[in-house]
Design a protein around this motif. Sequence first.
Motif, PDB file in Angstrom:
ATOM      1  N   LYS A 117      -9.120  -0.481  -1.165  1.00  0.00           N
ATOM      2  CA  LYS A 117      -9.176  -0.501  -2.623  1.00  0.00           C
ATOM      3  C   LYS A 117      -8.247  -1.565  -3.211  1.00  0.00           C
TER       4      LYS A 117
ATOM      5  N   GLU B 109      -6.205   7.697   5.051  1.00  0.00           N
ATOM      6  CA  GLU B 109      -5.724   7.426   3.695  1.00  0.00           C
ATOM      7  C   GLU B 109      -5.249   5.973   3.580  1.00  0.00           C
TER       8      GLU B 109
ATOM      9  N   ARG C 117      -6.834   3.275   0.984  1.00  0.00           N
ATOM     10  CA  ARG C 117      -6.008   2.638  -0.032  1.00  0.00           C
ATOM     11  C   ARG C 117      -5.983   1.116   0.153  1.00  0.00           C
TER      12      ARG C 117
ATOM     13  N   MET D  80       1.643   4.050  -3.260  1.00  0.00           N
ATOM     14  CA  MET D  80       1.471   5.495  -3.119  1.00  0.00           C
ATOM     15  C   MET D  80       2.735   6.232  -3.562  1.00  0.00           C
TER      16      MET D  80
ATOM     17  N   VAL E 190       0.849  -1.203   0.000  1.00  0.00           N
ATOM     18  CA  VAL E 190       0.000   0.000   0.000  1.00  0.00           C
ATOM     19  C   VAL E 190       0.880   1.248   0.000  1.00  0.00           C
TER      20      VAL E 190
END
Length: 409
Positions: free
Chosen positions: A314, A307, A311, A75, A71
């Motif tokens: 998802k 956040e 993330r 990013m 993750v």
Amino acid sequence: MRKMKFKSMWLVTGIILALVLGFLYSPMTAAANYENPAHGIYADKVKIGASLPLSGTLASMGKSIVEGLQVYLSMVNEQGGINGRQIEATMYDDEYKPDKSVANSKLLVERDKIFAVVAAMGTGTSLAAYEYLAPKGVPMVGTLSISDKVTDPPREYLFALPAPQSTEAPAYVDYAVNKLGAKKFAILYQNDAWGTPAKDFTEKQLAAHGLKLTETQTFERLTTDLTSQVYKLKAAEPDVVILYALGQQAAIFFKTAQKLGWQPTVFGPGGLNDPKTVELVGDIANEHLYCSSYYWPLDSDVPAIREFVSRHQKMYPKSVVSTMALMGYSAAATFCEALKNSGAEPTREKLIAALENMKNFDQKVGPPLTFEPVSAGSYARRGQTAVVIVQLKDGKFQSIGDFIDPVRK
């Protein structure tokens, strides 16, 4: 007039040449040109990897750590990587077995040519891997073990993250004595370099309160039966059991206690702060299990936590977001910060220097991280020393106080 035109033309040419040379030798271009494939550094990427349990009794923990790491890397890579390089991770399964951890480390270094090991999990497995990695100068960044044996004495190439047992176990004793009024303590711990220090730190803190352990029991790694140990613990009638077990072994303890008609108050290691624990023993241990966390709560309003959760959901819609995933996220953040500070032409030596100069790094999902040169003492290679005690209530772990940090107050 003609002479003036020539002068102007030469001036323009000179400016253009300077701009071109400036671009060619800019830090960004240097980063793009510099490579060291033997150490995992390419023009467009940096290769990292780790060995951790992805099958067996601790598989859920290992998988969560990998998810958290990916993750964070996704990013970073979406934003252009570090100094223009994407970060590529290769993770291997060691089943929580030291010999497999060593074999995986050899694959990562000799075949995959990684730059550094990031987010390795476990005490015995990480120490075994270190014996192979250290002579080759391969850094271990964000190692996930709470055992002080990993960082005391500090090791040159190993940088561990979560707060150690030397701060966790005393916090448990203090809370149980001061808040719960406990007077009789028993302990069950894994008989290795991970579990044994927990007993030592527990005994030391009990002595500070004028207390001693009333019963001590051990078990071997990956055991499948704790009947004898649980029976003896129950017979001692403790107010509190300090339990240093994870995954299936922790579940076996609680289920065995239930069969014996016993519901003890238990303080366990930070690794139990995981959805898998809730799945395995949530009903049995509800309001009777305490452990520690190193991060802000997953349901908090902290922007970085929100956040991260978004993330994670998802990327892994079939997984349950956990604080174990935050460990992987934190390890990746630590590595990326050190890599960024290693400059356009990173080397393993520069990475280690960057880590040694990491002071109060804001990882955004928990208290800041600090590393120091090995000469600084027993916590030099321990990024976190603060813990917050959490309690299992109604299907989730809830903080019951503030962070406790006896080392870096």
